[in-house]
Design a protein around this motif. Structure first.
Motif, PDB file in Angstrom:
ATOM      1  N   TYR A   1      33.421 -81.167  34.662  1.00  0.00           N
ATOM      2  CA  TYR A   1      34.049 -81.390  33.245  1.00  0.00           C
ATOM      3  C   TYR A   1      33.047 -81.990  32.539  1.00  0.00           C
ATOM      4  O   TYR A   1      31.912 -82.424  32.906  1.00  0.00           O
ATOM      5  CB  TYR A   1      35.401 -82.499  33.565  1.00  0.00           C
ATOM      6  CG  TYR A   1      34.856 -83.559  34.343  1.00  0.00           C
ATOM      7  CD1 TYR A   1      34.306 -84.793  33.898  1.00  0.00           C
ATOM      8  CD2 TYR A   1      35.542 -83.690  35.524  1.00  0.00           C
ATOM      9  CE1 TYR A   1      33.868 -85.558  34.791  1.00  0.00           C
ATOM     10  CE2 TYR A   1      35.409 -84.670  36.307  1.00  0.00           C
ATOM     11  CZ  TYR A   1      34.609 -85.621  35.898  1.00  0.00           C
ATOM     12  OH  TYR A   1      34.213 -87.053  36.707  1.00  0.00           O
ATOM     13  N   ALA A   2      33.166 -81.979  31.173  1.00  0.00           N
ATOM     14  CA  ALA A   2      32.386 -82.454  30.309  1.00  0.00           C
ATOM     15  C   ALA A   2      32.715 -83.774  29.915  1.00  0.00           C
ATOM     16  O   ALA A   2      33.828 -83.947  29.955  1.00  0.00           O
ATOM     17  CB  ALA A   2      32.376 -81.702  28.937  1.00  0.00           C
ATOM     18  N   TYR A   3      31.778 -84.815  30.008  1.00  0.00           N
ATOM     19  CA  TYR A   3      31.997 -86.132  29.804  1.00  0.00           C
ATOM     20  C   TYR A   3      32.882 -86.360  28.541  1.00  0.00           C
ATOM     21  O   TYR A   3      33.891 -86.997  28.372  1.00  0.00           O
ATOM     22  CB  TYR A   3      30.771 -87.172  29.951  1.00  0.00           C
ATOM     23  CG  TYR A   3      30.417 -86.919  31.416  1.00  0.00           C
ATOM     24  CD1 TYR A   3      30.989 -87.258  32.707  1.00  0.00           C
ATOM     25  CD2 TYR A   3      28.913 -86.531  31.530  1.00  0.00           C
ATOM     26  CE1 TYR A   3      30.645 -87.117  33.716  1.00  0.00           C
ATOM     27  CE2 TYR A   3      28.551 -86.331  32.860  1.00  0.00           C
ATOM     28  CZ  TYR A   3      29.183 -86.623  33.717  1.00  0.00           C
ATOM     29  OH  TYR A   3      28.735 -86.503  35.252  1.00  0.00           O
ATOM     30  N   ASP A   4      32.348 -85.766  27.475  1.00  0.00           N
ATOM     31  CA  ASP A   4      33.001 -86.058  26.025  1.00  0.00           C
ATOM     32  C   ASP A   4      34.544 -85.663  26.006  1.00  0.00           C
ATOM     33  O   ASP A   4      35.269 -86.009  25.513  1.00  0.00           O
ATOM     34  CB  ASP A   4      32.241 -85.396  24.967  1.00  0.00           C
ATOM     35  CG  ASP A   4      31.765 -83.889  25.281  1.00  0.00           C
ATOM     36  OD1 ASP A   4      32.160 -83.209  26.281  1.00  0.00           O
ATOM     37  OD2 ASP A   4      31.345 -83.371  24.344  1.00  0.00           O
ATOM     38  N   ALA A   5      34.881 -84.550  26.974  1.00  0.00           N
ATOM     39  CA  ALA A   5      36.324 -84.044  27.165  1.00  0.00           C
ATOM     40  C   ALA A   5      37.127 -85.083  27.595  1.00  0.00           C
ATOM     41  O   ALA A   5      38.268 -85.423  27.160  1.00  0.00           O
ATOM     42  CB  ALA A   5      36.172 -82.652  27.964  1.00  0.00           C
ATOM     43  N   VAL A   6      36.436 -85.752  28.779  1.00  0.00           N
ATOM     44  CA  VAL A   6      37.197 -86.877  29.289  1.00  0.00           C
ATOM     45  C   VAL A   6      37.439 -87.952  28.571  1.00  0.00           C
ATOM     46  O   VAL A   6      38.511 -88.564  28.350  1.00  0.00           O
ATOM     47  CB  VAL A   6      36.562 -87.349  30.572  1.00  0.00           C
ATOM     48  CG1 VAL A   6      37.031 -88.610  31.171  1.00  0.00           C
ATOM     49  CG2 VAL A   6      36.403 -86.328  31.749  1.00  0.00           C
TER      50      VAL A   6
END
Length: 169
Positions: A155-160
């Protein structure tokens, strides 16, 4: 409307029809009453809204490098972050303090996995936001408790961060 909702309404309308002696010409009334019953049922079953503002987050993952990187990304985004290497450690932390959100992997060693942790968190604290992740399985809405989100690994951290901050944040 979901297929199972339609089935529930249909069964309820039939129950009402039978309870009233199987009268003819009142199907619309029975159906309307069943829809009202369904709406009431949905309102009763709806979980409390998640907390609007997420400040304190617990990250639960047995893969240390992934956990460390996620914790760092969330701290950089301004969250107060705690970490646990498995669900058993997470349960100890949950007894000590409250969290606005729990971000957990599914597959972990211990007495329970991420899905078990999800169920415990939802039962104890229904307002806590829960996000589940996995690189091995893909989960849909029917696999998760109400109000729980899923994001696949990697996952992309900015998505989390976006999921935790919510829309418009």
């Amino acid at each position: 409307m979901q297929h199972e909702d339609y089935d529930w309404i249909s069964r309820r309308a039939h129950e009402i029809w039978r309870a009233e002696g199987c009268p003819h010409g009142r199907n619309q009334e029975h159906w309307s009453q069943a829809v009202d019953n369904w709406r009431d049922k949905q309102h009763e079953l709806a979980p409390p809204a998640p907390t609007d503002h997420v400040r304190r987050v617990m990250v639960v993952d047995d893969e240390a490098l992934i956990r460390f990187a996620t914790v760092e990304a969330l701290e950089d985004a301004g969250f107060e972050v705690f970490e646990a290497g498995n669900a058993d450690e997470a349960l100890v932390l949950l007894r000590r303090c409250e969290f606005d959100a729990v971000f957990t992997d599914v597959n972990m060693p211990g007495t329970t996995d991420g899905l078990g942790l999800m169920a415990i968190v939802r039962a104890r604290s229904p307002r806590t936001r829960v996000i589940v992740t996995s690189g091995h399985v893909r989960l849909g809405a029917f696999d998760l408790a109400s109000g729980v989100s899923f994001i696949p690994k990697p996952y992309a951290y900015d998505a989390v961060v976006g999921m935790l901050k919510g829309p418009g944040a």
